[in-house]
Motif scaffolding. Structure first.
Motif, PDB file in Angstrom:
ATOM      1  N   LEU A 132       0.787  -1.073   0.164  1.00 60.59           N
ATOM      2  CA  LEU A 132      -0.267   0.185   0.134  1.00 60.59           C
ATOM      3  C   LEU A 132       0.848   1.263   0.164  1.00 60.59           C
ATOM      4  O   LEU A 132       1.771   1.634   1.070  1.00 60.59           O
ATOM      5  N   TYR A 133       1.061   1.989  -1.075  1.00 63.46           N
ATOM      6  CA  TYR A 133       1.263   2.871  -0.981  1.00 63.46           C
ATOM      7  C   TYR A 133      -0.338   4.500  -0.843  1.00 63.46           C
ATOM      8  O   TYR A 133      -0.705   4.554  -1.096  1.00 63.46           O
ATOM      9  N   ALA A 134       0.671   5.703   0.098  1.00 67.35           N
ATOM     10  CA  ALA A 134      -0.404   6.933  -0.378  1.00 67.35           C
ATOM     11  C   ALA A 134       0.433   7.850   0.050  1.00 67.35           C
ATOM     12  O   ALA A 134       1.370   8.775   0.300  1.00 67.35           O
ATOM     13  N   ALA A 135       0.035   9.196  -0.226  1.00 66.29           N
ATOM     14  CA  ALA A 135       0.989  10.287  -0.471  1.00 66.29           C
ATOM     15  C   ALA A 135      -0.723  11.291  -0.528  1.00 66.29           C
ATOM     16  O   ALA A 135      -1.336  11.614  -1.825  1.00 66.29           O
ATOM     17  N   GLY A 136      -0.678  12.710   0.516  1.00 66.63           N
ATOM     18  CA  GLY A 136      -1.908  13.476   0.306  1.00 66.63           C
ATOM     19  C   GLY A 136      -1.576  13.949   1.518  1.00 66.63           C
ATOM     20  O   GLY A 136      -1.662  13.998   2.219  1.00 66.63           O
ATOM     21  N   HIS A 137      -3.449  14.569   1.938  1.00 64.46           N
ATOM     22  CA  HIS A 137      -3.660  15.421   2.713  1.00 64.46           C
ATOM     23  C   HIS A 137      -3.400  14.369   4.412  1.00 64.46           C
ATOM     24  O   HIS A 137      -4.696  13.712   3.839  1.00 64.46           O
ATOM     25  N   TRP A 138      -3.341  14.994   5.100  1.00 60.79           N
ATOM     26  CA  TRP A 138      -3.383  14.486   6.635  1.00 60.79           C
ATOM     27  C   TRP A 138      -4.457  13.272   7.118  1.00 60.79           C
ATOM     28  O   TRP A 138      -4.533  12.900   7.333  1.00 60.79           O
ATOM     29  N   ASN A 139      -5.620  13.989   6.899  1.00 60.18           N
ATOM     30  CA  ASN A 139      -6.868  13.765   7.208  1.00 60.18           C
ATOM     31  C   ASN A 139      -7.511  12.157   5.789  1.00 60.18           C
ATOM     32  O   ASN A 139      -7.138  11.540   6.611  1.00 60.18           O
ATOM     33  N   MET A 140      -6.074  12.398   4.719  1.00 62.31           N
ATOM     34  CA  MET A 140      -6.747  11.257   3.862  1.00 62.31           C
ATOM     35  C   MET A 140      -6.003  10.093   4.772  1.00 62.31           C
ATOM     36  O   MET A 140      -6.187   9.003   4.563  1.00 62.31           O
ATOM     37  N   ILE A 141      -4.763  10.902   5.072  1.00 57.89           N
ATOM     38  CA  ILE A 141      -2.858   9.147   5.694  1.00 57.89           C
ATOM     39  C   ILE A 141      -3.648   9.083   6.674  1.00 57.89           C
ATOM     40  O   ILE A 141      -3.291   7.428   6.869  1.00 57.89           O
TER      41      ILE A 141
ATOM     42  N   ASN B 202      -4.235   5.248   7.630  1.00 57.10           N
ATOM     43  CA  ASN B 202      -3.710   4.063   8.720  1.00 57.10           C
ATOM     44  C   ASN B 202      -4.102   3.515   9.328  1.00 57.10           C
ATOM     45  O   ASN B 202      -3.781   2.253   9.463  1.00 57.10           O
ATOM     46  N   ARG B 203      -5.010   3.984   9.866  1.00 61.08           N
ATOM     47  CA  ARG B 203      -5.950   3.467  10.952  1.00 61.08           C
ATOM     48  C   ARG B 203      -6.968   2.410  10.290  1.00 61.08           C
ATOM     49  O   ARG B 203      -6.712   1.527  10.943  1.00 61.08           O
ATOM     50  N   SER B 204      -6.922   2.638   9.026  1.00 56.38           N
ATOM     51  CA  SER B 204      -8.492   1.356   8.128  1.00 56.38           C
ATOM     52  C   SER B 204      -7.581   0.341   7.544  1.00 56.38           C
ATOM     53  O   SER B 204      -7.117  -0.633   8.053  1.00 56.38           O
ATOM     54  N   ALA B 205      -6.249   0.556   7.504  1.00 56.06           N
ATOM     55  CA  ALA B 205      -4.837  -0.176   6.536  1.00 56.06           C
ATOM     56  C   ALA B 205      -4.817  -1.470   7.905  1.00 56.06           C
ATOM     57  O   ALA B 205      -4.585  -2.214   8.109  1.00 56.06           O
TER      58      ALA B 205
ATOM     59  N   MET C 253       2.574  12.345   4.344  1.00 52.73           N
ATOM     60  CA  MET C 253       1.883  13.380   4.634  1.00 52.73           C
ATOM     61  C   MET C 253       2.242  14.520   3.348  1.00 52.73           C
ATOM     62  O   MET C 253       3.208  15.117   3.678  1.00 52.73           O
ATOM     63  N   THR C 254       1.632  15.059   2.544  1.00 60.67           N
ATOM     64  CA  THR C 254       2.450  16.024   1.343  1.00 60.67           C
ATOM     65  C   THR C 254       1.296  17.350   1.893  1.00 60.67           C
ATOM     66  O   THR C 254       1.933  18.640   1.483  1.00 60.67           O
ATOM     67  N   SER C 255       0.045  17.519   2.911  1.00 61.61           N
ATOM     68  CA  SER C 255      -0.564  18.537   2.946  1.00 61.61           C
ATOM     69  C   SER C 255      -1.078  18.492   4.643  1.00 61.61           C
ATOM     70  O   SER C 255      -1.554  17.290   4.823  1.00 61.61           O
ATOM     71  N   GLY C 256      -1.862  19.653   5.421  1.00 58.12           N
ATOM     72  CA  GLY C 256      -2.416  19.789   5.993  1.00 58.12           C
ATOM     73  C   GLY C 256      -1.669  20.835   7.830  1.00 58.12           C
ATOM     74  O   GLY C 256      -0.359  20.937   7.543  1.00 58.12           O
ATOM     75  N   GLU C 257      -2.263  20.170   8.290  1.00 59.51           N
ATOM     76  CA  GLU C 257      -1.932  20.957   9.696  1.00 59.51           C
ATOM     77  C   GLU C 257      -1.125  20.685  10.346  1.00 59.51           C
ATOM     78  O   GLU C 257      -1.699  19.360  10.585  1.00 59.51           O
ATOM     79  N   PRO C 258       0.222  20.925  11.109  1.00 60.13           N
ATOM     80  CA  PRO C 258       0.846  19.804  12.080  1.00 60.13           C
ATOM     81  C   PRO C 258       0.028  20.182  13.193  1.00 60.13           C
ATOM     82  O   PRO C 258      -0.133  20.731  13.624  1.00 60.13           O
TER      83      PRO C 258
ATOM     84  N   GLN D 211       5.651  19.930  17.278  1.00 60.56           N
ATOM     85  CA  GLN D 211       5.744  19.767  16.314  1.00 60.56           C
ATOM     86  C   GLN D 211       5.849  18.550  15.585  1.00 60.56           C
ATOM     87  O   GLN D 211       6.257  18.359  15.563  1.00 60.56           O
ATOM     88  N   ALA D 212       4.411  18.318  14.083  1.00 66.77           N
ATOM     89  CA  ALA D 212       4.699  16.785  13.724  1.00 66.77           C
ATOM     90  C   ALA D 212       4.019  16.791  12.395  1.00 66.77           C
ATOM     91  O   ALA D 212       2.434  17.295  12.777  1.00 66.77           O
ATOM     92  N   LYS D 213       3.957  16.967  11.690  1.00 66.14           N
ATOM     93  CA  LYS D 213       3.209  16.652  10.781  1.00 66.14           C
ATOM     94  C   LYS D 213       3.239  15.515   9.770  1.00 66.14           C
ATOM     95  O   LYS D 213       1.933  15.184   8.941  1.00 66.14           O
ATOM     96  N   ASP D 214       3.498  14.467  10.646  1.00 64.75           N
ATOM     97  CA  ASP D 214       3.331  13.143  10.285  1.00 64.75           C
ATOM     98  C   ASP D 214       2.765  12.257  11.038  1.00 64.75           C
ATOM     99  O   ASP D 214       2.922  12.924  12.327  1.00 64.75           O
ATOM    100  N   SER D 215       1.980  11.563  11.214  1.00 66.41           N
ATOM    101  CA  SER D 215       1.412  10.243  12.376  1.00 66.41           C
ATOM    102  C   SER D 215       2.376   9.514  12.633  1.00 66.41           C
ATOM    103  O   SER D 215       2.360   8.615  13.476  1.00 66.41           O
TER     104      SER D 215
END
Lengths: 305, 152
Positions: free
Chosen positions: B71-80, B84-87, B101-106, B119-123
């Motif tokens: 599985l690959y994914a790239a996109g907004h924090w919400n999508m990621i 992640n949770r579902s996978a 994560m390529t965009s979204g609030e840290p 600050q964190a940009k990724d999960s």
């Protein structure tokens, strides 16, 4: 020794109960104990359910040509005998991340899976068993498995020309973990097939009962850097045996190159790795080795001991 | 998640898999493009999904995958986060996916070991103070005004 049962012509089951007033330590499925008989340490998987704290059950195969542990167990251990054992240790646990567990057993390799299936059944876990043996009468625990797990088990008897093959690994749902226990060739064949099918390393589990055999073992020297001692490791002994005999209190556990307890730092020399514990990267770095199975490609190793 | 890929600027192509599943949004697709090119070049089977389906559809698609899927994914924090949770919920391990994560609030994260806030940009992230690899949870502390980061 509470009870001894002749399970098949070459396999005996031994039920051990604790001395009066004591309770056996709890264990998780996949655990083994070390037994101390006739001056030998022998490791055997716990077959009994982890739910049962009153009895430990082992199953011992009488090895062909055995001059040691299994021969003693079969011919000299009787009901009522006292046996010294270790606490349980687990180098082959069930994964708590798996959605489905598939067990592949060959011969006496069934033993850890008996406890695993009992544990999963108690916790409503999903599993299936594929079990290869020569024939039904040489298939240990056949009656127990058919009775307790009729919908989850599949048998393959080579006398009937029925073979267990790696095709079972294909098209398994995501979240499946696979477990192999049996002869070296079977573990290698199925592990390699799992990797070819794209299974990640963390979803592939196996337990060896015997270490990988070196292809062309040669004797080599080791220099113990801290003491300056030089030891010779003959072709028919392991480095671990030699350093223990030299009085060095080196830690160890599984003795088959899986747990990593006997890892030693190597300062100089070329290592011939035979373990299944270190990563490929760690092996390439050539600065650590597992003393119970690995040897030297160079004539000498310098150890940080 | 694969922590190493999240801190890099590119996703790493993993060969030897039976099937590849890719999710991207408009911002994330350029990061997936090299992976898609590699898959096409090697004639490997893959599915590319733009924009995350409804959660139910995501879970249905993920749970229908077989071992050997990557599985690959790239996109907004919400999508990621949702992927992640579902996978993880259907059985994907961290060895079987790379999510970027390529965009979204840290997020503001509280390290469970050293208790420093950052600050964190990724999960997934590495604590900049003590170096511990952290997974950023959904547990929010109104006292610390930060999400709990627990050890991987």
């Amino acid at each position: 020794m509470k009870k001894v049962i002749q399970e098949t012509p070459r396999i005996k089951r031994f039920l051990l109960s604790p001395e009066e007033g004591f309770r056996l330590p709890a264990f998780s499925a996949g655990s083994h104990i070390t037994t101390y008989v006739s001056g030998r340490e022998c490791h055997y998987s716990l077959v009994s359910s982890p739910e049962d704290r009153k009895v430990y059950e082992l199953a011992v195969l009488l090895e062909e040509g055995s001059k040691g542990g299994s021969l003693y167990w079969h011919h000299h251990i009787h009901e009522g005998d006292q046996v010294d054992i270790s606490d349980p240790k687990n180098h082959f646990p069930l994964s708590d991340r798996a959605k489905h567990h598939i067990f592949f057993a060959a011969g006496i390799g069934i033993t850890p899976f008996m406890a695993m299936m009992a544990q999963l059944r108690a916790n409503s876990g999903s599993f299936e068993l594929h079990y290869a043996a020569r024939s039904k009468d040489q298939c240990a625990f056949y009656e127990d498995i058919v009775r307790q797990y009729p919908g989850e088990s599949q048998f393959y008897f080579s006398k009937d020309n029925c073979r267990m093959t790696p095709e079972i690994l294909e098209k398994q749902p995501i979240g499946t973990h696979v477990y192999f226990c049996g002869p070296e060739a079977m573990i290698n064949q199925f592990s390699n097939a799992a990797k070819s099918n794209g299974y990640p390393e963390g979803s592939i589990h196996f337990e060896r009962f015997a270490p990988k055999k070196p292809t062309d073992p040669k004797s080599f020297e080791v220099e113990l850097k801290k003491s300056g001692r030089i030891l010779n490791v003959p072709e028919d002994e392991t480095l671990l045996d030699v350093i223990l005999r030299a009085g060095i209190r080196a830690p160890y556990s599984c003795r088959v190159g899986e747990c990593g307890t006997c890892e030693l730092q190597v300062l100089k020399g070329e290592i011939d790795h035979y373990d299944s514990c270190l990563t490929e990267g760690e092996k390439r770095e050539q600065n650590v080795m597992l003393a119970c199975v690995s040897r030297a490609l160079s004539s000498k190793l310098v150890l940080n001991v | 998640m694969d922590r190493k890929s999240q801190s890099r600027s590119e996703l790493k192509f993993i060969s030897g898999k039976r099937h590849y599943l890719l999710y991207a949004d408009k911002d994330g697709y350029p990061y997936l493009r090299p992976i898609v090119d590699e898959l096409i070049k090697n004639n490997l089977p893959f599915e590319l999904i733009f924009n995350v389906d409804r959660e139910h559809d995501v879970i249905e698609r993920l749970s229908g995958q077989k071992m050997g899927c990557y599985l690959y994914a790239a996109g907004h924090w919400n999508m990621i986060e949702r992927l992640n949770r579902s996978a993880e919920g259907v059985g994907f391990s961290t060895e079987e996916m790379q999510l970027m994560m390529t965009s979204g609030e840290p997020k503001t994260v509280f390290c469970s070991r050293c208790h420093k806030i950052q600050q964190a940009k990724d999960s997934g992230m590495t604590c900049t103070h003590c170096g511990l690899e952290l997974s950023v949870s959904e547990h929010y502390s109104s006292y610390h005004k930060a999400y709990l980061g627990y050890p991987v």
